[in-house]
Design a protein around this motif. Structure first.
Motif, mmCIF file in Angstrom:
data_model
loop_
_atom_site.group_PDB
_atom_site.id
_atom_site.type_symbol
_atom_site.label_atom_id
_atom_site.label_comp_id
_atom_site.label_asym_id
_atom_site.label_seq_id
_atom_site.Cartn_x
_atom_site.Cartn_y
_atom_site.Cartn_z
ATOM 1 N N GLN A 186 7.643 -36.895 36.273
ATOM 2 C CA GLN A 186 8.016 -37.039 37.675
ATOM 3 C C GLN A 186 8.996 -38.206 37.832
ATOM 4 O OE1 GLN A 186 6.757 -34.803 40.062
ATOM 5 N NE2 GLN A 186 6.020 -33.828 38.177
ATOM 6 N N ASP A 187 10.036 -37.999 38.640
ATOM 7 C CA ASP A 187 10.976 -39.070 38.964
ATOM 8 C C ASP A 187 10.354 -39.937 40.053
ATOM 9 O OD1 ASP A 187 12.931 -38.230 37.169
ATOM 10 O OD2 ASP A 187 13.691 -36.758 38.606
ATOM 11 N N VAL A 188 10.109 -41.189 39.707
ATOM 12 C CA VAL A 188 9.450 -42.126 40.615
ATOM 13 C C VAL A 188 10.358 -43.319 40.838
ATOM 14 C CG1 VAL A 188 7.424 -43.582 40.984
ATOM 15 C CG2 VAL A 188 7.182 -41.395 39.795
ATOM 16 N N GLN A 218 0.885 -33.877 40.880
ATOM 17 C CA GLN A 218 2.272 -34.336 40.838
ATOM 18 C C GLN A 218 2.633 -35.156 42.072
ATOM 19 O OE1 GLN A 218 5.109 -31.209 39.895
ATOM 20 N NE2 GLN A 218 3.605 -30.121 38.657
ATOM 21 N N THR A 219 2.300 -34.647 43.248
ATOM 22 C CA THR A 219 2.633 -35.374 44.474
ATOM 23 C C THR A 219 1.856 -36.685 44.579
ATOM 24 O OG1 THR A 219 0.949 -34.088 45.662
ATOM 25 C CG2 THR A 219 3.201 -33.266 45.694
ATOM 26 N N ASN A 241 4.883 -39.292 33.270
ATOM 27 C CA ASN A 241 4.041 -38.105 33.132
ATOM 28 C C ASN A 241 2.622 -38.541 32.812
ATOM 29 O OD1 ASN A 241 4.544 -39.013 30.557
ATOM 30 N ND2 ASN A 241 4.597 -36.987 29.662
ATOM 31 N N ARG A 293 3.453 -39.356 42.268
ATOM 32 C CA ARG A 293 4.667 -39.963 42.831
ATOM 33 C C ARG A 293 4.350 -40.912 43.977
ATOM 34 N NH1 ARG A 293 6.731 -34.597 42.231
ATOM 35 N NH2 ARG A 293 6.352 -34.220 44.443
ATOM 36 N N GLN A 298 -0.144 -29.152 41.228
ATOM 37 C CA GLN A 298 0.846 -29.578 42.215
ATOM 38 C C GLN A 298 0.371 -30.801 42.991
ATOM 39 O OE1 GLN A 298 3.949 -28.362 42.662
ATOM 40 N NE2 GLN A 298 3.585 -27.007 40.914
ATOM 41 N N LYS A 337 10.719 -42.271 34.872
ATOM 42 C CA LYS A 337 10.089 -40.968 34.699
ATOM 43 C C LYS A 337 8.681 -41.189 34.173
ATOM 44 C CE LYS A 337 13.872 -37.695 33.993
ATOM 45 N NZ LYS A 337 13.380 -36.756 34.991
#
Length: 265
Positions: free
Chosen positions: A75-77, A117-118, A88, A121, A114, A86
């Motif tokens: 994930q781009d944070v 992931q959210t 993971n 971030r 999902q 990035k």
């Protein structure tokens, strides 16, 4: 012909019985549960062991209760100090309520992934880069707690979340390396200054001890001469005590005359 028709009838009956048994009998393992629907309505959770269903009337959905390991994609944070990284992670969860996992959500695997992931971030975006690198245990605990609360309505228990990698671009890696080098230099200078301070304190303490005993100063003078004589050098240095010079610099009181002022001018 009658015998042939009888054989065909027996064969058809046997095939129907085999089809009926295959559609009616289910065997669930110890880690599996079956969510049963009768004419589309939920009628219960069954298993493990032998399960008998009514064909065409009852349907069953298998649910695995073992721990599921999911890899959360990178994930781009953007951290709180505006650094792009990035990240993971790995997600560990299991189903604790088969009914809610099937009825309350369409695909619990995709939904959980999902949501992970959210949440990853949003949580990491509230922290600085140094916290991401140094306080992973605390961040893992925060993410796990949030996911566990949100997936409870789906009958899912999130047992653990582990951040695997925090990838930085090359420019940020060089900046961190420079920062670490500057920090090492700062520590070296501080240690050197502390050493000088301690050495000065010891010298002051030694000076007070030598001033209290003049004989000790004389012994130090002889030791210095011994060290100089032991060196093979064409230059000979004789240390001269400062006390001898101070005697010449002192002037007797009243030397050079003095004047007195007469009364009235």
């Amino acid at each position: 012909m009658t015998t042939m028709v009888g054989y065909v009838a027996y064969l058809i009956i046997a095939l129907l019985a085999a089809f009926f048994l295959s559609a009616a009998i289910r065997i669930l393992r110890e880690y599996e549960r079956g969510v049963v629907f009768t004419l589309g309505r939920f009628t219960g959770v069954m298993g493990p062991g032998l399960i008998i269903l009514v064909p065409f009337v009852q349907q069953m959905v298998r649910v695995d209760l073992r721990v599921v390991v999911q890899d959360v994609p990178p994930q781009d944070v953007i951290s709180r100090d505006n650094v792009s990284v990035k990240v993971n992670a790995v997600l560990y969860f299991r189903i604790v309520d088969a009914e809610r996992a099937i009825i309350q959500v369409e695909d619990f695997m995709t939904a959980t992934n999902q949501l992970a992931q959210t949440t990853l971030r949003s949580v990491l975006g509230k922290h600085e880069l140094d916290e991401m690198l140094a306080e992973r245990d605390r961040l893992n605990s925060d993410i796990q707690e949030i996911l566990d609360q949100r997936t409870d309505a789906w009958g899912i228990k999130v047992s653990n979340v582990e951040i695997k990698h925090v990838d930085l671009n090359e420019s940020m890696v060089r900046a961190i390396a420079k920062q670490a080098e500057a920090e090492r230099l700062r520590r070296a200078k501080v240690i050197n200054a502390d050493g000088e301070q301690q050495a000065a304190a010891k010298l002051v303490e030694a000076g007070h001890m030598l001033a209290a005993e003049p004989q000790a100063m004389q012994l130090r003078y002889f030791e210095a001469l011994h060290d100089i004589a032991g060196e093979r050098s064409s230059t000979v240095v004789f240390p001269l005590p400062v006390d001898l010079l101070s005697q010449f610099l002192k002037q007797p009181a009243g030397e050079g005359g003095h004047t007195t002022n007469a009364p009235g001018g």
